[in-house]
Design a protein around this motif. Structure first.
Motif, mmCIF file in Angstrom:
data_model
loop_
_atom_site.group_PDB
_atom_site.id
_atom_site.type_symbol
_atom_site.label_atom_id
_atom_site.label_comp_id
_atom_site.label_asym_id
_atom_site.label_seq_id
_atom_site.Cartn_x
_atom_site.Cartn_y
_atom_site.Cartn_z
ATOM 1 N N LYS A 84 72.004 48.903 33.164
ATOM 2 C CA LYS A 84 70.571 48.567 33.268
ATOM 3 C C LYS A 84 70.218 47.414 32.338
ATOM 4 O O LYS A 84 69.450 46.512 32.710
ATOM 5 N N VAL A 85 70.747 47.443 31.132
ATOM 6 C CA VAL A 85 70.439 46.371 30.173
ATOM 7 C C VAL A 85 70.963 45.037 30.693
ATOM 8 O O VAL A 85 70.251 44.026 30.683
ATOM 9 N N LEU A 86 72.205 45.024 31.185
ATOM 10 C CA LEU A 86 72.777 43.758 31.677
ATOM 11 C C LEU A 86 72.054 43.265 32.924
ATOM 12 O O LEU A 86 72.002 42.059 33.180
ATOM 13 N N LEU A 87 71.519 44.180 33.701
ATOM 14 C CA LEU A 87 70.799 43.781 34.923
ATOM 15 C C LEU A 87 69.309 43.558 34.664
ATOM 16 O O LEU A 87 68.542 43.330 35.602
ATOM 17 N N ASN A 88 68.896 43.658 33.388
ATOM 18 C CA ASN A 88 67.485 43.456 33.010
ATOM 19 C C ASN A 88 66.539 44.418 33.713
ATOM 20 O O ASN A 88 65.426 44.040 34.093
ATOM 21 N N HIS A 89 66.977 45.645 33.892
ATOM 22 C CA HIS A 89 66.095 46.654 34.477
ATOM 23 C C HIS A 89 65.066 47.112 33.446
ATOM 24 O O HIS A 89 65.316 47.074 32.242
ATOM 25 N N ALA A 90 63.927 47.600 33.948
ATOM 26 C CA ALA A 90 62.923 48.185 33.056
ATOM 27 C C ALA A 90 63.355 49.607 32.686
ATOM 28 O O ALA A 90 64.251 50.181 33.308
ATOM 29 N N GLY A 91 62.699 50.156 31.659
ATOM 30 C CA GLY A 91 62.931 51.553 31.312
ATOM 31 C C GLY A 91 64.239 51.809 30.598
ATOM 32 O O GLY A 91 64.817 52.898 30.717
ATOM 33 N N THR A 92 64.720 50.832 29.851
ATOM 34 C CA THR A 92 65.966 51.028 29.107
ATOM 35 C C THR A 92 65.679 51.693 27.760
ATOM 36 O O THR A 92 64.526 51.975 27.416
ATOM 37 N N LEU A 93 66.720 51.904 26.999
ATOM 38 C CA LEU A 93 66.585 52.487 25.660
ATOM 39 C C LEU A 93 66.554 51.400 24.585
ATOM 40 O O LEU A 93 66.903 51.664 23.434
ATOM 41 N N VAL A 94 66.151 50.197 24.948
ATOM 42 C CA VAL A 94 65.920 49.145 23.958
ATOM 43 C C VAL A 94 64.667 49.526 23.177
ATOM 44 O O VAL A 94 63.606 49.767 23.772
ATOM 45 N N ASN A 95 64.817 49.623 21.858
ATOM 46 C CA ASN A 95 63.724 50.059 20.971
ATOM 47 C C ASN A 95 63.285 51.500 21.219
ATOM 48 O O ASN A 95 62.169 51.889 20.869
ATOM 49 N N ARG A 96 64.152 52.274 21.833
ATOM 50 C CA ARG A 96 63.866 53.701 22.034
ATOM 51 C C ARG A 96 65.144 54.504 21.772
ATOM 52 O O ARG A 96 66.248 54.017 22.005
ATOM 53 N N LEU A 97 64.964 55.705 21.292
ATOM 54 C CA LEU A 97 66.095 56.588 21.007
ATOM 55 C C LEU A 97 65.966 57.841 21.865
ATOM 56 O O LEU A 97 64.941 58.524 21.816
ATOM 57 N N LEU A 98 66.989 58.099 22.661
ATOM 58 C CA LEU A 98 67.019 59.314 23.468
ATOM 59 C C LEU A 98 67.696 60.416 22.657
ATOM 60 O O LEU A 98 68.777 60.209 22.099
ATOM 61 N N ILE A 99 67.035 61.548 22.590
ATOM 62 C CA ILE A 99 67.562 62.697 21.848
ATOM 63 C C ILE A 99 67.706 63.849 22.823
ATOM 64 O O ILE A 99 66.721 64.310 23.396
ATOM 65 N N MET A 100 68.917 64.294 23.017
ATOM 66 C CA MET A 100 69.181 65.362 23.982
ATOM 67 C C MET A 100 69.638 66.609 23.232
ATOM 68 O O MET A 100 70.525 66.533 22.384
ATOM 69 N N ASP A 101 69.003 67.722 23.510
ATOM 70 C CA ASP A 101 69.353 68.985 22.869
ATOM 71 C C ASP A 101 69.533 70.014 23.977
ATOM 72 O O ASP A 101 68.555 70.520 24.537
ATOM 73 N N LEU A 102 70.775 70.282 24.318
ATOM 74 C CA LEU A 102 71.037 71.134 25.479
ATOM 75 C C LEU A 102 70.966 72.619 25.155
ATOM 76 O O LEU A 102 71.221 73.438 26.031
ATOM 77 N N THR A 103 70.608 72.955 23.921
ATOM 78 C CA THR A 103 70.352 74.380 23.665
ATOM 79 C C THR A 103 69.158 74.842 24.484
ATOM 80 O O THR A 103 69.084 75.990 24.903
ATOM 81 N N ASP A 104 68.191 73.936 24.724
ATOM 82 C CA ASP A 104 67.062 74.292 25.597
ATOM 83 C C ASP A 104 66.826 73.222 26.666
ATOM 84 O O ASP A 104 65.756 73.174 27.262
ATOM 85 N N TYR A 105 67.830 72.371 26.880
ATOM 86 C CA TYR A 105 67.758 71.291 27.881
ATOM 87 C C TYR A 105 66.614 70.311 27.606
ATOM 88 O O TYR A 105 66.075 69.706 28.528
ATOM 89 N N SER A 106 66.265 70.118 26.355
ATOM 90 C CA SER A 106 65.179 69.184 26.060
ATOM 91 C C SER A 106 65.730 67.769 25.907
ATOM 92 O O SER A 106 66.817 67.555 25.360
ATOM 93 N N VAL A 107 64.985 66.830 26.430
ATOM 94 C CA VAL A 107 65.313 65.409 26.257
ATOM 95 C C VAL A 107 64.046 64.713 25.765
ATOM 96 O O VAL A 107 63.004 64.780 26.419
ATOM 97 N N GLU A 108 64.138 64.117 24.600
ATOM 98 C CA GLU A 108 63.002 63.376 24.042
ATOM 99 C C GLU A 108 63.398 61.909 23.973
ATOM 100 O O GLU A 108 64.551 61.574 23.711
ATOM 101 N N VAL A 109 62.442 61.026 24.218
ATOM 102 C CA VAL A 109 62.677 59.601 24.011
ATOM 103 C C VAL A 109 61.604 59.113 23.051
ATOM 104 O O VAL A 109 60.416 59.201 23.360
ATOM 105 N N VAL A 110 62.024 58.650 21.867
ATOM 106 C CA VAL A 110 61.049 58.227 20.863
ATOM 107 C C VAL A 110 61.179 56.726 20.614
ATOM 108 O O VAL A 110 62.260 56.142 20.764
ATOM 109 N N GLU A 111 60.070 56.119 20.264
ATOM 110 C CA GLU A 111 60.103 54.695 19.924
ATOM 111 C C GLU A 111 60.742 54.531 18.555
ATOM 112 O O GLU A 111 60.478 55.307 17.647
ATOM 113 N N VAL A 112 61.528 53.494 18.412
ATOM 114 C CA VAL A 112 62.155 53.250 17.114
ATOM 115 C C VAL A 112 61.684 51.909 16.548
ATOM 116 O O VAL A 112 62.042 51.513 15.499
#
Lengths: 76, 207
Positions: B179-207
């Motif tokens: 996605k980054v190389l293809l210049n797609h929107a919605g990437t994790l540039v300036n964002r951090l994805l945090i995945m916790d599969l103990t409860d299947y939670s996925v958070e994306v926070v701005e960095v």
């Protein structure tokens, strides 16, 4: 304020809380103070998320802030 | 698809994440994959490092990963490196994207330095037990990795990397890199994805 612990930090709270706790802090407290209040060891690297943004541990907290604390993970 | 067929990707680490990433990259048909790892295969690797088997113990990972990938007979060129990633590492001229599949932060910071020097995006991904984190570092556009995860790292206690979690994080890194190389929107540039599969939670926070 509401604090949510992620990953292995959740072990500090009863299982039924699903890592979420309500914590009272004095005004002027920081994210690091919150971590200390929750007995998270100081030598553990932590990432603080406050209202959906990463913030340094020195960031002062306001009433009503939503705080998440999680450890960096670097395994491969 | 033509743009994907021109991509040259540097996979740093031929362990759990790197094994999965290289298989995925080959299947989507990138032009070239550099895969690097100085280590040899150990029994504890076999629970998640899908390019190796019980008969491979003691062999160097990177050359064997190349052999296995070449054996699939696909068009992607595979280049194996056995050099350790250090502060002196210089990435090849034609690298367009770096996927971090290393297992410690000291090497991760060194890899980031090399990516910054080459001015190419680096997709950071880390795994521990049921947890994963992913973000993209782009020189001049995002905070440095140390600014996101902190600078001081005591030795983290060893927790087993659970193979299905490794494959999820590796696949997400490949998706993110494309996605980054293809210049797609919605990437994790300036964002951090945090995945916790103990409860299947996925958070994306701005960095």
């Amino acid at each position: 304020m509401e604090v949510r612990l992620f990953a292995n930090l959740r072990d500090r709270l009863p299982k039924e809380t699903q890592g979420i706790a309500s914590v009272e802090l004095p005004s002027g407290a920081s994210g690091a103070d919150l971590a200390a209040k929750m007995a998270i060891p100081r030598d553990q690297p932590l990432i603080f998320m406050i209202n959906g943004r990463r913030q340094p541990g020195t960031k002062l907290l306001q009433e009503g802030d939503r705080v998440g604390i999680f450890p960096p993970v670097g395994g491969g | 698809m033509d743009r994907i067929r021109q991509m040259v990707v540097f996979v740093a680490g031929a362990g759990g994440l790197g094994s999965h990433q290289s298989v995925e990259l080959q299947r989507i048909g990138v032009r070239k994959i550099y895969i690097t790892d100085p280590d040899r295969i150990e029994p504890t690797n076999l629970n998640r490092q899908v390019l190796y088997g019980a008969g491979d113990l003691g062999k160097l990972k990177a050359p064997l990963a190349k052999d296995r990938l070449d054996g699939f007979g696909m068009e992607t060129e595979i280049v194996a490196w056995t050099e350790r990633i250090t502060e002196e590492t210089v990435l090849p001229d034609d690298v367009q994207l770096v996927l971090c599949a290393l297992d410690n932060f000291e090497s991760r910071f060194a890899l980031e330095k090399a990516a910054v020097h080459r001015k190419v995006p680096l997709v950071h991904g880390g795994v521990r037990s049921l947890f994963g984190q992913i973000t993209t570092i782009i020189p001049g556009q995002t905070p440095a990795l140390k600014e996101i995860v902190g600078e001081v790292f005591p030795k983290l206690t060893s927790q087993p990397a659970f193979s299905p979690v490794v494959s999820i994080v590796a696949s997400l890194q490949v998706i993110e890199g494309v996605k980054v190389l293809l210049n797609h929107a919605g990437t994790l540039v300036n964002r951090l994805l945090i995945m916790d599969l103990t409860d299947y939670s996925v958070e994306v926070v701005e960095v």
